[in-house]
Design an enzyme around this catalytic site. Structure first.
Site, mmCIF file in Angstrom:
data_model
loop_
_atom_site.group_PDB
_atom_site.id
_atom_site.type_symbol
_atom_site.label_atom_id
_atom_site.label_comp_id
_atom_site.label_asym_id
_atom_site.label_seq_id
_atom_site.Cartn_x
_atom_site.Cartn_y
_atom_site.Cartn_z
ATOM 1 N N ASP A 202 -44.134 -1.135 2.640
ATOM 2 C CA ASP A 202 -43.523 0.063 3.318
ATOM 3 C C ASP A 202 -43.907 -0.097 4.618
ATOM 4 O OD1 ASP A 202 -42.438 2.624 3.668
ATOM 5 O OD2 ASP A 202 -44.430 3.528 3.723
ATOM 6 N N SER A 226 -40.066 7.771 5.290
ATOM 7 C CA SER A 226 -39.500 7.053 3.974
ATOM 8 C C SER A 226 -39.182 8.249 3.074
ATOM 9 C CB SER A 226 -40.622 6.109 3.209
ATOM 10 O OG SER A 226 -40.994 5.298 4.120
ATOM 11 N N GLN A 276 -35.514 0.514 0.395
ATOM 12 C CA GLN A 276 -35.652 1.686 0.767
ATOM 13 C C GLN A 276 -34.604 2.558 1.543
ATOM 14 O OE1 GLN A 276 -38.713 2.565 4.338
ATOM 15 N NE2 GLN A 276 -39.912 2.390 2.584
#
Length: 287
Positions: A202, A226, A276
C-alpha cells in the site's frame, strides 16, 4: 549504512501479529503513520495474518479488500474471520474489521495447498542493481524537514533509479519502478512474509496516478485514500530479499486513480501482482 532510526521494521512485525481472542476473532493494534487515519496497509496485513491463522499449511494466492471508513490510529481493530469454505486444495476466508462497532474494512482471501502446474509469466522489465542505488529514505527525510513535515520511520528500504521526488510535483509518465527490502533478516514464517508484503504493497501505490498531473503528495488541495486493493500471490516471496515493484496507472477519472503493479524478485521471477483504485480528489482551497 543507513541510520536505523529511519526504520520501524520490528514494530511493524509485532503490529501484524494480531492477537487471537477466540477461534474466529482477532485484535490488532494500530500505529501512527503521520495521519489521524489508519494506514491501509495495516488492515491489509493484519487481516491476511488473521485469516492465515485459521488455514494451516496453505498459503494465500489472492486477497481482495475494500476500505469502507477511515480508521482511527488511536484504537485497535477487531477482526472477525468467517470460515467460508475448506475444500480439498482451496480454503476461502472473509474478514471484517471494525472499530467501536463500525465496519471500516472487509477482505476476502483464498488459500491453496502447494502444487505443480503450467507456468509462464510476464517478462521482467529492465532492472537496475538495487545495491548500487541510493536509498530514498534520506531524501524523504531531508525534504520533509525542509517543508516542515516530520519523517515517519518505515519498515523497508525504498530505492529507485530516478529522483524520487515526493514533494517536487513535476509532470512525469504514469509509470514507476521501486525496489523494496526489509533492512534486517526475518524469520522463516511464510505467513508473516505474505502479511508483511500486503502491508508494504500500500506504500506509494497511488503516487503513480498523480505523476501525469504534477500533483504533489503534500498539495493542500489533494484528498487521497485507498478505496480497494487486490493482490495475487504467484510464487513464494521473502521480504528480506529485494523485490521490484513495477507500477503503472492506466486511468484516472471521476476523482479516482487506478494503478497496477507487477512485483519481481532479483532473478526476474514474477512473484505477485496487485491492483489498487484510490480517491485522488482535488478540492478547492479557501481564499
Amino acid at each position: 549504512m543507513l541510520d536505523n532510526s529511519l526504520y520501524n521494521t520490528e514494530e511493524i512485525i509485532r503490529l501484524l501479529k494480531v492477537e487471537q481472542i477466540a477461534p474466529n476473532q482477532f485484535v490488532g493494534q494500530s500505529h501512527f503513520m503521520g495521519s489521524p487515519n489508519i494506514f491501509g496497509g495495516q488492515t491489509l496485513g493484519q487481516s491476511l495474518y488473521a485469516a492465515g491463522l485459521t488455514v494451516p499449511d496453505r498459503r494465500p494466492h489472492s486477497m481482495h479488500a475494500m476500505f469502507l471508513l477511515p480508521g482511527n490510529h488511536q484504537l485497535p481493530v477487531e477482526y472477525e474471520v468467517e470460515r467460508v469454505r475448506d475444500g480439498g486444495t482451496f480454503s476461502t476466508r472473509r474478514v471484517v474489521g471494525t472499530q467501536e462497532g463500525r465496519r471500516i474494512f472487509v477482505m476476502s482471501a483464498s488459500f491453496q495447498v502447494e502444487e505443480e502446474g503450467l507456468s509462464h509469466q510476464k517478462p521482467a522489465p529492465p532492472m537496475s542493481d538495487p545495491d548500487a542505488l541510493p536509498s530514498s529514505l534520506k531524501v524523504w527525510q531531508e525534504r520533509g524537514i525542509a517543508t516542515g513535515r516530520e519523517f515517519q520511520p518505515v519498515p523497508v528500504d525504498f530505492r529507485t533509479n530516478r529522483d524520487d521526488n515526493l514533494f517536487g510535483g513535476q509532470v512525469d509518465s504514469a509509470t514507476r519502478k521501486v525496489w523494496v527490502r526489509a533492512p534486517l533478516k526475518l524469520d522463516d514464517d511464510p505467513l508473516m512474509h505474505d502479511a508483511f508484503f500486503a502491508y508494504v504493497s500500500d506504500y506509494g501505490f497511488l503516487w503513480t496516478a498523480l505523476q501525469p498531473h504534477g500533483i504533489r503528495m503534500d498539495d493542500p488541495r489533494l484528498q487521497i485514500a485507498s478505496l480497494d486493493h487486490s493482490i495475487w500471490f504467484h510464487r513464494p516471496l521473502r521480504m528480506d530479499d529485494w523485490l521490484l515493484f513495477s507500477m503503472e496507472s492506466p486511468n484516472a477519472s471521476g476523482g479516482r486513480g487506478l494503478c497496477f503493479a507487477h512485483i519481481y524478485n532479483r532473478d526476474g521471477v514474477l512473484i505477485a501482482s496487485a491492483t489498487q483504485e484510490g480517491l485522488i480528489r482535488l478540492r478547492e482551497t479557501k481564499k
